[in-house]
Design an enzyme around this catalytic site. Structure first.
Site, PDB file in Angstrom:
ATOM      1  N   GLU A   1      -6.608  -7.772  -0.319  1.00 57.30           N
ATOM      2  CA  GLU A   1      -6.990  -7.717   1.098  1.00 57.30           C
ATOM      3  C   GLU A   1      -8.422  -7.241   1.242  1.00 57.30           C
ATOM      4  O   GLU A   1      -8.823  -6.277   0.588  1.00 57.30           O
ATOM      5  CB  GLU A   1      -6.152  -6.683   1.866  1.00 57.30           C
ATOM      6  CG  GLU A   1      -4.720  -6.989   2.107  1.00 57.30           C
ATOM      7  CD  GLU A   1      -4.057  -5.859   2.914  1.00 57.30           C
ATOM      8  OE1 GLU A   1      -4.746  -5.115   3.636  1.00 57.30           O
ATOM      9  OE2 GLU A   1      -2.835  -5.717   2.785  1.00 57.30           O
TER      10      GLU A   1
ATOM     11  N   GLU B   1       0.833  -1.212   0.000  1.00 56.86           N
ATOM     12  CA  GLU B   1       0.000   0.000   0.000  1.00 56.86           C
ATOM     13  C   GLU B   1       0.871   1.267   0.000  1.00 56.86           C
ATOM     14  O   GLU B   1       0.829   2.067   0.944  1.00 56.86           O
ATOM     15  CB  GLU B   1      -0.946   0.013   1.189  1.00 56.86           C
ATOM     16  CG  GLU B   1      -1.998  -1.062   1.122  1.00 56.86           C
ATOM     17  CD  GLU B   1      -3.051  -0.944   2.223  1.00 56.86           C
ATOM     18  OE1 GLU B   1      -2.773  -0.294   3.238  1.00 56.86           O
ATOM     19  OE2 GLU B   1      -4.135  -1.501   2.053  1.00 56.86           O
TER      20      GLU B   1
HETATM   21  C1  GAL Z   1      -4.188  -2.538   5.178  1.00 60.24           C
HETATM   22  C2  GAL Z   1      -2.767  -3.050   5.294  1.00 60.24           C
HETATM   23  C3  GAL Z   1      -2.689  -4.298   6.130  1.00 60.24           C
HETATM   24  C4  GAL Z   1      -3.503  -4.160   7.384  1.00 60.24           C
HETATM   25  C5  GAL Z   1      -4.922  -3.810   7.009  1.00 60.24           C
HETATM   26  C6  GAL Z   1      -5.846  -3.673   8.198  1.00 60.24           C
HETATM   27  O1  GAL Z   1      -4.198  -1.164   4.915  1.00 60.24           O
HETATM   28  O2  GAL Z   1      -2.218  -3.313   4.039  1.00 60.24           O
HETATM   29  O3  GAL Z   1      -1.339  -4.563   6.438  1.00 60.24           O
HETATM   30  O4  GAL Z   1      -2.957  -3.171   8.182  1.00 60.24           O
HETATM   31  O5  GAL Z   1      -4.928  -2.581   6.333  1.00 60.24           O
HETATM   32  O6  GAL Z   1      -7.160  -3.359   7.800  1.00 60.24           O
END
Ligand code: GAL
Length: 663
Positions: free
Chosen positions: A298, A142
């Protein structure tokens, strides 16, 4: 279909790893992202690498048939980097150093950071290029999430270099930034700084270029690591996870640099009907992938930990969310993270394996999702069928939300989301596209939407005009076409870049006060809903009025207009229409453009088609708690294999209907 998530085994004793792999097999996990935040474990002291633990993890995964998306581990430097090289730490706008102790504490322009990151990447690439479990490289994480921009002296020097490349001589920069204003004129590039804290409003051109520069600096970090990976393991594709719902970088420039577009998405619990925002972000991501499949890197199985109130997902919700992404082009569903942390700032963030362990409702749903995704394998060889295009532009986002604009209530994504949800509710699908440089880029779409497209260069304006003259329909919303790519206003009346296409001329913006509403009336004088936030002193210059203000600052003035130009139509929405008026307007705009939904969609239902060579797959997602019947014939891939004429779904239910080409 990819199914799995971020796997952080370094947070656990190695005895847990075997259990991890057993559970992954039980759930049908196919892909995990390993090592995203492992730099301190992989290089505990400068230049001393410890790969033994990662060897064992990759071997275990490989033996279990789980593919690995291996990170370059450079998303968060270890504490020693800051101790040895404090100049690698980022500095905020106010000059405060951001210290280690969370993550991403590095300046993207730091040559030391870049060199150390490239060295680690080189080691990882050399060691794992031939590992049988390696399926994908995951560079950084990110980019720009926390350290979107850095205002330190290193960044300042890099910014000056970037500006010299762009403008060549300082007078060109003065012209672009309009520095004759407030005695800002520069005599030499050496006088230029990043837009640090100033007594009052800074220079918008400087701010805009600094956003462009910062996006490019993060991209240079990505490209440097990607090039190492491509050299050492040319057969393995490279990705980095985007955040297409954010304004942090200009993702159109990034999308060209990755082999696989991947995206992270989290629902905001306080937003009603937040599945609508999810759908929009999935469409933005597919746009970045040029309409081709992409990967949801994710999302969350249940609550996150970073909102004020972290609402748990209800039964069925994580499957429905996952399938929304798949419907809109994702080749699977990955999560943050595999096993819920015991310690650290994310210990209350949900995971595939919750604190409660495998004897839990959540784990059983995870296993169900694994089965569901496996059944959807045939969908992999298909692409989403869209009806309408929507222009999305990160640079306009930055310009729209600068300080000292006519109204703080004008936010960039607001109208894009409003148009998108109206079309989704009408059973239509939207492709998200960049600002065109030629009309050909829009030619396949009967209707193009340009919400809040603030920055429009002359070539882009010409492309839109040629598209409409050639028979296209274009719908533009307020605060679009106002300025050129330097953020200089197009003179002669708003919206300068679109005036001739839309056949209107706006003499003055008339923003509304917070909470103020205006009534809208139809041409026959009947009520046509309400609007808020924005109005304009608009004059017709070839267009006809569709809706008019009943009251407010400019009663009797057209609020929505329609203009025939060549073979096409230019529609202008000069105010923030409520959802019902937006839907009614789009209904008319679509029918005049010949855009019709393939199916009647009941309230609360989302319907998306993915078409392959042999079959079309119709995703039908019921976001309402009520049972629904939708007249889509075919075989439900998630059901019993019997062909039906219609889909019956319980509240919250999902079906994926296969319709064979022959039948
Ligand atoms: C994303 C990040 C992850 C984790 C997640 C939590 O922004 O890539 O590592 O922190 O959020 O929601």
């Amino acid at each position: 279909m990819a199914f799995g998530g971020d796997y952080n085994p370094e947070q656990w004793p190695s005895a847990v790893w075997a259990d991890d792999v057993t559970l992954m097999r039980e759930a049908g996990v196919t892909l995990v992202s390993v090592g995203i935040f492992s730099w301190a474990h992989l290089e505990p002291r400068p230049g001393e690498y410890e790969f033994g633990w990662l060897d064992r993890v990759l071997d275990l995964l490989g033996e279990a048939g789980v593919d690995v998306d291996l990170a370059t581990a450079t998303a968060s430097p270890p504490p020693w980097l800051a101790r040895l090289y404090p100049e690698t730490l980022p500095v905020d706008r106010d000059g405060r150093t951001l210290w280690p102790g969370s993550r991403q504490a590095y300046c993207p322009s730091s040559p030391v950071f870049r060199a150390r990151a490239a060295a680690l990447t080189e080691q990882l690439a050399a060691r794992y290029a031939g590992h049988p479990a390696l399926a994908l490289w995951h560079v950084g994480n990110e980019y720009g999430c926390h350290t979107t921009c850095c205002w330190c002296d290193t960044s300042a020097a890099a910014f000056r270099g970037w500006l010299e490349q762009r403008y060549r001589d300082v007078d060109a920069l003065n012209e672009a930034w309009g520095t004759s204003f407030w005695s800002q004129r520069y005599g030499d590039f050496s006088e230029v700084l990043p837009p640090r804290a100033t007594p009052t409003f800074g220079n918008p051109g400087q701010e805009l270029d600094f956003r462009r520069f910062s996006s490019d600096e993060h991209l240079a970090c990505f490209v440097a690591e990607r090039d190492v990976l491509r050299r050492v393991s040319p057969h393995v594709p490279v990705t980095t996870n985007f955040m297409a719902h954010t304004e942090v970088v200009d993702y159109w420039t990034w999308a060209r640099e990755v082999d696989v577009v991947s995206n992270d998405h989290y629902l905001l619990a306080h937003q009603p009907d937040n599945h609508l925002e999810l759908a929009f972000c999935a469409d933005v991501t597919r746009g970045l992938a040029g309409g081709q499949p992409w990967l949801l890197m994710e999302h969350s199985t249940s609550a996150v930990n970073w909102q004020p109130r972290n609402v748990a997902k209800r039964p069925g919700e994580t499957i429905r969310n996952s399938l929304q992404h798949v419907a809109r082009g994702s080749q699977g569903a990955l999560f943050f993270q595999w096993r819920q942390s015991r310690a650290g700032a994310e210990k209350y963030h949900s995971a595939l394996v919750p604190h409660a362990g495998a004897d839990s409702r959540l784990w059983r749903e995870v296993v169900d999702l694994g089965v569901t995704l496996e059944r959807l394998a045939p969908v992999l060889a298909s692409t989403v069928q869209a009806d309408v295009a929507l222009v999305f532009d990160w640079q306009s986002w930055w310009a729209t939300e600068q300080v000292a604009t006519p109204s703080v209530d004008v936010t960039y994504r607001d109208r894009a989301l409003a148009l998108h949800r109206a079309l989704l509710r009408a059973g239509l699908t939207v492709d998200v596209v960049p600002t065109p440089s030629s009309p050909d880029e829009l030619a396949t779409y009967p209707l193009v939407l340009a919400p809040t497209l603030h920055l429009v260069s002359q070539p882009a304006a010409d492309a839109f005009r040629a598209y409409v003259e050639g028979g296209g329909s274009l719908l533009v919303t307020y605060f679009s076409g106002i300025a050129d790519e330097r953020d200089h206003v197009h003179l002669g009346g708003y919206p300068g870049a679109f005036r001739d296409v839309l056949g209107v001329r706006v003499e003055e913006f008339c923003p509304l006060l917070s909470g103020e509403q205006v009534g809208l009336v139809d041409t026959d004088g009947s009520g046509a809903g309400t609007a808020d936030v924005w109005a304009e002193d608009l004059h017709l210059a070839g267009a006809e009025a569709v809706l008019t203000y009943a009251d407010g600052p400019v009663p009797g003035t057209p609020a929505v207009t329609r203009h025939r130009l060549g073979n096409g139509l230019g529609w202008y929405v000069a105010t923030r229409t409520d959802d019902a008026s937006t839907a009614a307007l789009l209904h008319r705009v679509c029918s005049e453009a010949g855009v019709t939904a393939p199916y009647d969609v009941p309230a609360g239902v989302e319907l998306v088609r993915r078409a392959g060579d042999e079959a079309t797959y119709v995703f039908v997602l019921n976001h309402s708690p009520e049972p629904v019947t939708v007249p889509v014939p075919g075989v439900d891939l998630l059901g019993d294999g019997v062909s039906e004429q219609e889909v019956r779904l319980s509240g919250g239910g999902v079906a994926v209907i296969r319709q064979d080409r022959s039948g």
